[in-house]
Scaffold this motif. Structure first.
Motif, PDB file in Angstrom:
ATOM      1  N   GLU A  15      91.868  63.235  37.641  1.00  0.00           N
ATOM      2  CA  GLU A  15      91.535  63.741  36.315  1.00  0.00           C
ATOM      3  C   GLU A  15      91.279  62.588  35.345  1.00  0.00           C
ATOM      4  N   SER A  16      92.113  61.551  35.426  1.00  0.00           N
ATOM      5  CA  SER A  16      91.917  60.381  34.573  1.00  0.00           C
ATOM      6  C   SER A  16      90.581  59.709  34.873  1.00  0.00           C
ATOM      7  N   GLN A  17      90.218  59.670  36.153  1.00  0.00           N
ATOM      8  CA  GLN A  17      88.938  59.069  36.517  1.00  0.00           C
ATOM      9  C   GLN A  17      87.787  59.835  35.881  1.00  0.00           C
ATOM     10  N   THR A  18      87.841  61.175  35.929  1.00  0.00           N
ATOM     11  CA  THR A  18      86.786  61.987  35.324  1.00  0.00           C
ATOM     12  C   THR A  18      86.703  61.738  33.826  1.00  0.00           C
ATOM     13  N   ALA A  19      87.880  61.704  33.166  1.00  0.00           N
ATOM     14  CA  ALA A  19      87.898  61.480  31.717  1.00  0.00           C
ATOM     15  C   ALA A  19      87.357  60.091  31.377  1.00  0.00           C
ATOM     16  N   LYS A  20      87.712  59.085  32.144  1.00  0.00           N
ATOM     17  CA  LYS A  20      87.251  57.729  31.850  1.00  0.00           C
ATOM     18  C   LYS A  20      85.768  57.550  32.159  1.00  0.00           C
ATOM     19  N   GLU A  21      85.269  58.292  33.130  1.00  0.00           N
ATOM     20  CA  GLU A  21      83.829  58.244  33.393  1.00  0.00           C
ATOM     21  C   GLU A  21      83.050  58.746  32.177  1.00  0.00           C
ATOM     22  N   LYS A  22      83.588  59.776  31.499  1.00  0.00           N
ATOM     23  CA  LYS A  22      82.939  60.278  30.284  1.00  0.00           C
ATOM     24  C   LYS A  22      83.013  59.245  29.165  1.00  0.00           C
ATOM     25  N   LEU A  23      84.173  58.576  29.037  1.00  0.00           N
ATOM     26  CA  LEU A  23      84.303  57.539  28.014  1.00  0.00           C
ATOM     27  C   LEU A  23      83.318  56.397  28.268  1.00  0.00           C
ATOM     28  N   VAL A  24      83.176  56.007  29.525  1.00  0.00           N
ATOM     29  CA  VAL A  24      82.258  54.921  29.864  1.00  0.00           C
ATOM     30  C   VAL A  24      80.820  55.329  29.563  1.00  0.00           C
ATOM     31  N   ALA A  25      80.447  56.574  29.906  1.00  0.00           N
ATOM     32  CA  ALA A  25      79.085  57.040  29.651  1.00  0.00           C
ATOM     33  C   ALA A  25      78.769  56.997  28.154  1.00  0.00           C
ATOM     34  N   GLU A  26      79.712  57.434  27.323  1.00  0.00           N
ATOM     35  CA  GLU A  26      79.490  57.415  25.879  1.00  0.00           C
ATOM     36  C   GLU A  26      79.425  55.980  25.364  1.00  0.00           C
ATOM     37  N   ALA A  27      80.291  55.104  25.870  1.00  0.00           N
ATOM     38  CA  ALA A  27      80.270  53.705  25.442  1.00  0.00           C
ATOM     39  C   ALA A  27      78.946  53.039  25.810  1.00  0.00           C
ATOM     40  N   GLU A  28      78.447  53.330  26.992  1.00  0.00           N
ATOM     41  CA  GLU A  28      77.169  52.748  27.405  1.00  0.00           C
ATOM     42  C   GLU A  28      76.017  53.268  26.553  1.00  0.00           C
ATOM     43  N   GLU A  29      76.103  54.510  26.107  1.00  0.00           N
ATOM     44  CA  GLU A  29      75.081  55.042  25.210  1.00  0.00           C
ATOM     45  C   GLU A  29      75.163  54.360  23.839  1.00  0.00           C
ATOM     46  N   LEU A  30      76.386  54.136  23.348  1.00  0.00           N
ATOM     47  CA  LEU A  30      76.570  53.487  22.050  1.00  0.00           C
ATOM     48  C   LEU A  30      76.173  52.012  22.088  1.00  0.00           C
ATOM     49  N   ALA A  31      76.149  51.414  23.272  1.00  0.00           N
ATOM     50  CA  ALA A  31      75.850  49.985  23.382  1.00  0.00           C
ATOM     51  C   ALA A  31      74.469  49.653  22.835  1.00  0.00           C
ATOM     52  N   THR A  32      73.552  50.637  22.809  1.00  0.00           N
ATOM     53  CA  THR A  32      72.187  50.388  22.319  1.00  0.00           C
ATOM     54  C   THR A  32      71.991  50.876  20.891  1.00  0.00           C
ATOM     55  N   SER A  33      73.051  51.388  20.265  1.00  0.00           N
ATOM     56  CA  SER A  33      72.926  51.945  18.915  1.00  0.00           C
ATOM     57  C   SER A  33      72.772  50.840  17.875  1.00  0.00           C
ATOM     58  N   SER A  34      72.024  51.163  16.818  1.00  0.00           N
ATOM     59  CA  SER A  34      71.885  50.248  15.678  1.00  0.00           C
ATOM     60  C   SER A  34      72.607  50.778  14.453  1.00  0.00           C
ATOM     61  N   GLU A  35      73.313  51.875  14.601  1.00  0.00           N
ATOM     62  CA  GLU A  35      74.141  52.379  13.505  1.00  0.00           C
ATOM     63  C   GLU A  35      75.485  51.646  13.602  1.00  0.00           C
ATOM     64  N   TRP A  36      75.484  50.460  13.040  1.00  0.00           N
ATOM     65  CA  TRP A  36      76.574  49.527  13.313  1.00  0.00           C
ATOM     66  C   TRP A  36      77.942  50.072  12.918  1.00  0.00           C
ATOM     67  N   GLY A  37      78.056  50.608  11.733  1.00  0.00           N
ATOM     68  CA  GLY A  37      79.356  51.084  11.279  1.00  0.00           C
ATOM     69  C   GLY A  37      79.874  52.258  12.095  1.00  0.00           C
TER      70      GLY A  37
END
Length: 423
Positions: A220-242
């Motif tokens: 279950e933790s693996q599934t939850a962390k996979e979602k966190l990683v996916a969102e972090a990777e999406e945010l990595a290209t964001s220019s909305e800095w704040g």
């Protein structure tokens, strides 16, 4: 003169051999004319065999040697018991065999004395057997007590312990200690073994259930962390800095609050999560570095405008100062943002120059035709009142009042500027 004799000692049995005349075997036996051999005991004579191979003396000597063999066996048993090298129960059979054989033994010698010695040995054997029995009973009791203690410990581990490795090692050590304990009776040993085996099985089931639950939680933790990683990777290209930086910090908090995934997955996911964060903040730092450089350039430009404003001829030519100040204000607004830590100081210095110009213009106007245009006088008074309200709002620290007062003052100043322009 009687016959001469010599005394021979063999073990604890003393035998006399006659040198001249009658032999000592004749004390305990005889051979009749037809060769029948008899032994004498307290119960009388009995036949022990037949001798046809030589003289009577030789026959008695032969059967006497058989008696000596019996004596030798008895002596060996006595010595073994005296030295403590054997258990009484180990020689009990030999003592009984020898005792039972004496009434029919084909030997000539002091069988009554030998029987008495065997009777003494029988008593010692019986005494030793009772002692050994008591020792075995004590050993059984001690073994049962020791194994009961081991079983109780195993049952406690099975019921309560959550130190899975330590407890498992201890259960295996208990088994080794169990095997080293000897002497428990079969029934007690069997009953205790069943309890130990049941405790070990119960611990194994409980440990298995724990790790199964742990594995499920880690999945279950693996599934939850996979979602966190996916969102972090999406945010990595964001220019909305704040917003993006704030969300990444929240994701880090969520990561720490989520249990561990299976080890291999945990390491892989953490590497991806950190890489996404590092990529975002590296981009942001690059952009912020460029922005900081731009803002420092803007600060320099405004400082140059301030120097120009602070050198205006306010005291000598207020009209010229007003005109140039309007140009400076226009250029000021076209300059971009400056570093936050210098913004307040720059704005304060500019407002100070504006106020100096305004004060000088008011003084000049009041010195001139203040009564010639009542409307201008009224408008200037309104501007002065608006300025006072603004100062009071700032002093009170009321942001809403400050904002409203600034808007009102700005409006009144624009109307006054329009009114003051030549027609």
């Amino acid at each position: 003169m009687g016959p001469r004799s010599a005394t021979l000692v063999k073990g604890r049995e003393t035998r006399v051999v006659m040198v001249d005349g009658e032999t000592p075997q004749s004390q305990f036996g005889r051979i009749d004319a037809d060769g029948t051999v008899y032994v004498r005991t307290a119960a009388g004579e009995r036949t022990v065999g037949s001798w046809q191979a030589g003289s009577a003396e030789e026959g008695l000597a032969h059967f006497s040697r058989r008696y000596d063999d019996l004596v030798t066996e008895v002596v060996l048993i006595e010595n073994r018991l005296a030295s403590g090298s054997t258990d009484a129960s180990h020689v009990a059979g030999s003592v009984k065999r020898l005792t039972d054989s004496l009434p029919t033994a084909a030997a000539v010698g002091d069988l009554d004395k030998l029987a008495a010695r065997l009777e003494v040995l029988s008593g010692k054997v019986a005494e030793g057997a009772e002692k050994a029995k008591a020792e075995r009973a004590a050993q059984r009791e001690a073994a049962v007590v020791a194994k009961t203690a081991l079983v109780a410990e195993a049952e406690l581990i099975a019921a309560e312990s959550t130190q899975w490795k330590t407890a498992g090692d201890r259960l295996r050590a208990i088994l080794d200690e169990w095997k080293a304990i000897r002497g428990a009776d079969r029934k007690s040993d069997g009953d205790l073994w069943k309890r130990y085996a049941a405790a070990r099985d119960a611990f194994g089931r409980r440990r298995g259930s724990h790790f199964a639950s742990l594995d499920a939680a880690r999945r279950e933790s693996q599934t939850a962390k996979e979602k966190l990683v996916a969102e972090a990777e999406e945010l990595a290209t964001s220019s909305e800095w704040g917003p993006a930086a704030t969300r990444l910090k929240q994701l880090m908090g969520d990561w720490k609050g989520t249990g561990r995934a299976p080890r291999e997955a945990e390491d892989t996911l953490w590497t991806r999560f950190r890489a996404a964060q590092d990529a975002f903040f590296a981009r942001r730092n690059e952009v912020f570095s460029e922005r900081d450089a731009e803002q420092r350039n803007n600060q320099k430009a405004k400082e140059e405008l301030l120097a120009e404003a602070e050198n205006l001829p306010i005291d000598t030519d207020v009209r010229t100062a007003q005109a140039k100040m309007r140009d400076i204000q226009s250029r000021w607004e076209s300059v971009g943002r400056v570093p936050r830590d210098s913004m307040g100081d720059l704005e304060s210095r500019l407002r100070a120059v504006e106020e100096d110009i305004r004060d000088a213009a008011d003084s000049e106007w009041r010195r001139g035709s203040a009564d010639a245009n009542p409307l201008l006088t009224q408008m200037r008074n309104q501007v002065a009142e608006a300025e006072q309200r603004l100062e009071r709002a700032r002093a009170a620290g009321d942001k809403r009042r400050v904002k409203d007062a600034e808007q009102a003052l700005d409006s009144k100043r624009r109307f006054l500027q329009l009114a003051e322009q030549p027609q």
